[in-house]
Motif scaffolding. Structure first.
Motif, short mmCIF file in Angstrom:
data_model
loop_
_atom_site.label_atom_id
_atom_site.label_comp_id
_atom_site.label_asym_id
_atom_site.label_seq_id
_atom_site.Cartn_x
_atom_site.Cartn_y
_atom_site.Cartn_z
N ALA A 218 0.78 -1.28 0.14
CA ALA A 218 0.00 -0.14 -0.08
C ALA A 218 0.90 1.08 0.10
O ALA A 218 0.53 2.47 -0.66
N ARG A 219 2.05 1.14 0.74
CA ARG A 219 2.79 2.43 0.73
C ARG A 219 3.54 2.71 -0.67
O ARG A 219 3.61 3.81 -1.12
N TRP A 220 3.80 1.53 -1.51
CA TRP A 220 4.47 1.70 -2.73
C TRP A 220 3.24 2.28 -3.62
O TRP A 220 3.66 3.14 -4.40
N SER A 221 2.36 1.65 -3.43
CA SER A 221 1.25 2.04 -4.38
C SER A 221 0.86 3.64 -4.18
O SER A 221 0.81 4.43 -5.19
N TRP A 222 0.72 4.07 -2.92
CA TRP A 222 0.50 5.53 -2.82
C TRP A 222 1.57 6.49 -3.43
O TRP A 222 1.46 7.46 -3.88
N GLY A 223 2.81 5.88 -3.08
CA GLY A 223 3.98 6.80 -3.80
C GLY A 223 3.73 6.76 -5.39
O GLY A 223 3.91 7.99 -6.07
N LEU A 224 3.54 5.76 -5.95
CA LEU A 224 3.20 5.87 -7.38
C LEU A 224 1.99 6.60 -7.92
O LEU A 224 2.01 7.35 -8.85
N ILE A 225 0.92 6.42 -6.98
CA ILE A 225 -0.30 7.25 -7.37
C ILE A 225 0.19 8.69 -7.03
O ILE A 225 -0.28 9.58 -7.99
N ARG A 226 0.88 9.11 -6.17
CA ARG A 226 1.36 10.64 -6.18
C ARG A 226 2.13 11.08 -7.26
O ARG A 226 1.87 12.17 -7.88
N ASP A 227 3.00 10.40 -7.57
CA ASP A 227 3.71 10.57 -8.58
C ASP A 227 3.51 10.70 -9.94
O ASP A 227 3.54 11.60 -10.67
N THR A 228 2.56 9.66 -10.41
CA THR A 228 1.98 9.66 -11.63
C THR A 228 0.75 10.82 -11.80
O THR A 228 0.66 11.48 -12.78
N GLY A 229 0.00 11.10 -10.65
CA GLY A 229 -0.96 11.88 -10.70
C GLY A 229 -0.52 13.26 -10.78
O GLY A 229 -1.25 13.97 -11.55
N ARG A 230 0.61 13.52 -10.12
CA ARG A 230 1.08 14.99 -10.30
C ARG A 230 1.49 15.22 -11.73
O ARG A 230 1.05 16.59 -12.24
N VAL A 231 2.13 14.19 -12.45
CA VAL A 231 2.36 14.51 -13.98
C VAL A 231 0.77 14.68 -14.88
O VAL A 231 1.16 15.61 -15.53
N LEU A 232 0.24 13.64 -14.50
CA LEU A 232 -1.35 13.89 -15.37
C LEU A 232 -2.05 15.34 -15.12
O LEU A 232 -2.56 15.79 -15.84
N LEU A 233 -1.74 15.91 -13.60
CA LEU A 233 -2.59 17.09 -13.45
C LEU A 233 -1.61 18.46 -13.79
O LEU A 233 -1.63 19.47 -13.37
N ASP A 234 -0.32 18.09 -14.37
CA ASP A 234 0.76 19.17 -14.76
C ASP A 234 1.26 19.74 -13.57
O ASP A 234 1.55 21.09 -13.66
N TYR A 235 1.38 19.05 -12.55
CA TYR A 235 1.98 19.67 -11.38
C TYR A 235 3.45 19.51 -11.29
O TYR A 235 4.13 18.42 -11.78
N LEU A 236 4.31 20.62 -10.79
CA LEU A 236 5.58 20.82 -10.78
C LEU A 236 6.20 20.62 -9.42
O LEU A 236 5.47 21.46 -8.37
N PRO A 237 6.91 19.90 -9.03
CA PRO A 237 7.40 19.48 -7.59
C PRO A 237 7.91 20.90 -7.00
O PRO A 237 8.45 21.85 -7.89
N GLU A 238 7.83 21.18 -5.81
CA GLU A 238 8.53 22.47 -5.38
C GLU A 238 9.95 22.69 -5.60
O GLU A 238 10.44 23.85 -5.73
N ASP A 239 10.79 21.61 -5.74
CA ASP A 239 12.07 21.77 -6.00
C ASP A 239 12.62 21.61 -7.49
O ASP A 239 13.75 21.76 -7.90
#
Length: 308
Positions: A218-239
């Motif tokens: 579940a922890r691995w899954s959440w990390g992948l959902i977060r990272d791919t979801g950001r790309v799909l929503l055109d989110y740029l990381p703070e750094d």
């Protein structure tokens, strides 16, 4: 005035699929074939030896094979439509879309494992330990072999770019890699539980290890959902430093950026729309030259407005 300035030969011939795209696709299909074969072996062996643990692990592996099939089909579709003009910015995000879907499947698997493990705490299932352990060890070997097949390209994407962010990685390949690691983890936990159960009669070890494995997955899954979801929503990381690099390169003299949009088009490729106001506006090619050193910038649209 405005100018659409792409570094690529054609505005629709985007190659946002990664340099090792074909190699990744072949490896993913090979892993699917190996995983599906082991799935059949585990389900068959579990049924013959009366081991529900092996049957459950076999079906668990089948869901991962299905998720990797999504990844492989995404590779094929992205390659087939790479030059399709209806995809305005190429097909680079298809991998992230497939990765997101795989992550959701992985989360559901974690929930099912946790629920099944809780049920087994109340209703223990008898296991034929010697046979079950043998098949579980073979399953672990298969999972490690599949992880090795996917590891090289996964590590290359994870560390091979100037900007060390997950959003630059091939999230489609990463999804397949995590599915294989999840299978390997559950195989290790199954072996530990079966050995301890065989030696000490601790039947409860099997469901207890299942709960631990479900939490890790579940922890691995959440990390992948977060990272791919950001790309799909055109989110740029703070750094992410691309906006800062663009501003530094453009804002000299009276040139000022009044509006800036930066988003990811695919692994290692970004697009940008830059609106510039200047008392002494230059030709679009001049501003393009200022940004030539930013290799991650693959598609650029510049709008220029004279200062009043």
């Amino acid at each position: 005035m405005s100018a659409d300035l792409s570094r690529l030969a054609s505005p629709h011939d985007h190659i946002f699929l990664g340099r090792n795209h074909d190699r990744n696709e072949r490896r993913t299909w090979l892993v699917i074939a190996i995983t599906a074969t082991m799935m059949v072996i585990e389900i068959t062996a579990g049924s013959l030896f009366g081991s529900m643990a092996l049957v459950a692990d076999g079906w668990h592996m089948s869901t991962h094979a299905g998720a990797m099939l999504i990844a492989a089909l995404a590779y094929a579709y992205a390659r087939r439509n790479a030059g399709n003009p209806r995809f305005s910015f190429g097909t680079g995000k298809l991998g992230d879309l497939a990765g997101f879907a795989s992550a959701v499947v992985l989360a559901l698997i974690a929930l099912l494992i946790g629920w099944e493990s809780l049920m087994r705490l109340y209703n223990p299932v008898a296991i034929s330990f010697p046979q079950a352990i043998s098949v579980a060890v073979i399953g672990l070997g298969v999972n490690l072999a599949c992880a090795w097949l996917l590891r090289d390209d996964h590590d290359h994407h994870h560390h091979g770019h100037d900007h060390h962010h997950h959003d630059h990685a091939d999230n489609n390949l990463r999804a397949a890699y995590l599915h294989v690691l999840a299978d390997a983890l559950t195989s290790v936990l199954a072996i530990v539980a079966l050995v301890l159960g065989s030696l000490y009669g601790w039947q409860w070890m099997d469901p207890a290890m299942g709960i631990v494995g479900g939490l890790v997955i579940a922890r691995w899954s959440w990390g992948l959902i977060r990272d791919t979801g950001r790309v799909l929503l055109d989110y740029l990381p703070e750094d992410e430093d691309l906006p800062g690099e663009i501003r530094t390169a453009i804002e000299t003299g009276t040139d000022r950026i009044t509006d800036l949009h930066v988003w990811q088009l695919g692994p290692g490729h970004h697009g940008a729309i830059v609106s510039i106001r200047s008392a002494s506006p230059l030709a679009p090619s001049e501003y393009r030259a200022r940004l030539a050193h930013i290799h991650d910038l693959s598609h650029l649209t510049i709008e220029i407005e004279g200062a009043a």
